[in-house]
Design an enzyme around this catalytic site. Sequence first.
Site, PDB file in Angstrom:
ATOM      1  CD  GLU A 138       0.970   0.782   0.326  1.00  0.00           C
ATOM      2  OE1 GLU A 138       1.874  -0.065   0.224  1.00  0.00           O
ATOM      3  OE2 GLU A 138       0.125   0.773   1.236  1.00  0.00           O
ATOM      4  N   GLY A 188       6.529  -7.765   1.328  1.00  0.00           N
ATOM      5  CA  GLY A 188       7.171  -6.915   0.329  1.00  0.00           C
ATOM      6  C   GLY A 188       7.537  -7.746  -0.893  1.00  0.00           C
ATOM      7  CB  THR A 217       1.540  -6.467   3.559  1.00  0.00           C
ATOM      8  OG1 THR A 217       2.236  -5.335   3.072  1.00  0.00           O
ATOM      9  CG2 THR A 217       0.402  -6.801   2.664  1.00  0.00           C
TER      10      THR A 217
HETATM   11  N1  GLY Z   1       3.466  -2.289   0.298  1.00  0.00           N
HETATM   12  C1  GLY Z   1       3.644  -3.619  -0.004  1.00  0.00           C
HETATM   13  C2  GLY Z   1       3.207  -3.982  -1.371  1.00  0.00           C
HETATM   14  O1  GLY Z   1       2.286  -3.356  -1.867  1.00  0.00           O
HETATM   15  O2  GLY Z   1       3.737  -4.881  -1.970  1.00  0.00           O
END
Ligand code: GLY
Length: 563
Positions: free
Chosen positions: A412, A466, A373
Amino acid sequence: MKNFLIFLILLNFFWIDPGHTRPFRPIRAEKGMVVSADSIASRVGVNILQQGGNAIDAAIATAFTLAVTYPTAGNIGGGGFMIIRDSSKRVYALDYRETAPAKATKNMYLDSTGKVIKDASIRGYLAAGVPGTVCGMWEAHKKFGTLKWAEILKPAIRLAANGFALDEYKARIFNAFKQEFQQFPATAQIFVNPDGPFTKGYLFKQTDLARTLKRIARLGVKGFYSGPLAEKIAKDMQSHGGLISLKDLKSYRCKWRTPIQIDYRHYAIYTMPPPSSGGVVLAEILNTLEGFHLHRLGHNSSNMIRLWVETERYAYADRAFWLGDADFVTMPLNVLLSKEYGRKLRCKLHYFNAGVSDSIHPSLPNFKEKDQTTHFSIVDQWGNAVSNTFTLNGSFGSMVVVPGTGVLLNNEMDDFSIKPGQPNSYGLLGGYANAIQPGKRMLSSMTPAVVTHHDSLFMVLGSPGGAKIITTVAQVISNIIDYRMNIRQAIEAPRFHFQWKPDSLVLEYNRFNSDTIHNLLNAGYAILYDKYMGYVQGILIENRSSSITGWSDPRSNGRAIGY
Ligand code: GLY
């Protein structure tokens, strides 16, 4: 005179330039700053500030540039969250998280025997949620933008059309994913060099993406969610077993939400409510820890770490059980966010030995969010601040580029509990609150944050990582408030992570001393080591000087640029 000369020579010899080599000095600026995971994107953002744009204009330019220059996570085919504090001190939370397509079903990633189909939620067309980023940027611009939308997109278009020189880091990442890219011809066409591995200095162009960005620059949000581009996405989905339809794209909406406010030792932290779990978990951690004199425990001492871990055990258990998309599930947020709940958790903590995660809660989590991210933090000369975290989920998301568009799609959907209520191979259950439903947003951990002190802007920060995002942001905040570190020290300090399940404490590899590790092992903690502990991009307004200081986490390759 002679003595004076000797003094000058010695001074010259021992003098260390404070701006460059003195340890733990952050970057300083007078007017504005952009801190992102990519130096080109930070530069573009600062240029916008220097052209008279505000922090929101700079954020939009930085985000679109990251979609070009940092495609591991920067995107227009993904989604994210933006916290904005404007110069009149109001705080806003913008949710542009992806949604499940209308045809999505609870068991879409399970085979006829109920087993999880390997990689179906991770790679390929079925893994993608309806993208939110273009809507988010458009919405932020509509409410706060001062420069023209098309002007703001120009640098990203230029970089896509004319190319930019790959640095070693990017060349290496592209090469490392070659095999995965080759599964999708349109992806390979962009990210695989037919003449051999990419090397530093390679001029990397993305002509389709440039055309797509030009369309978005010309037509705004409609340029992405309807017309030929949306049709191409829907058609490609249809011919490859994906679910996103034209209707899904047309009906996508980003949402303004009420930010979560956490009061911690007279500082106010504004961050994301669900569908991010970031704000709630951060609140539980800080509300609980507020009752302890952390600064007396010694930074990163085993006693300090134990308090954090035992607190996180409860906070992450609650995350797994309660949290999901607020538009679909009812959550006891007033309880979870309260000081009273923090007090109750304090009474339950195990102080003398490691707690046991299994004893806490009947429900179990789904923590598969990927690390890739990206976050950026921006402040401008008027005191506007933007804290933005956005993502494709995994590196390069689903790996699918829609042919002829340059748009890399997210994966996602994997952030949903893909098998709620049933044990997975580790004996874990996914949370029902985060089960797949059409139109629902998948639970996130992204925690973009803006911190104020006595109503003045104090800090802007966030991180990828994450599930580690929340503990990373919490530690940096505590490092500054409890341990009086500057932004660089706070970001560079060793980090640890605990998330209830698995019941293991993760320590940053090679950064904790053997006494601390020994004490933690003796107390009964199972310890794992990890080099990857988030990449914080942070800005701190130093109280005394009011100067803007910033730092990009040296664990990654980003840059803080101010002026
Ligand atoms: N895909 C990482 C999060 O939304 O936390």
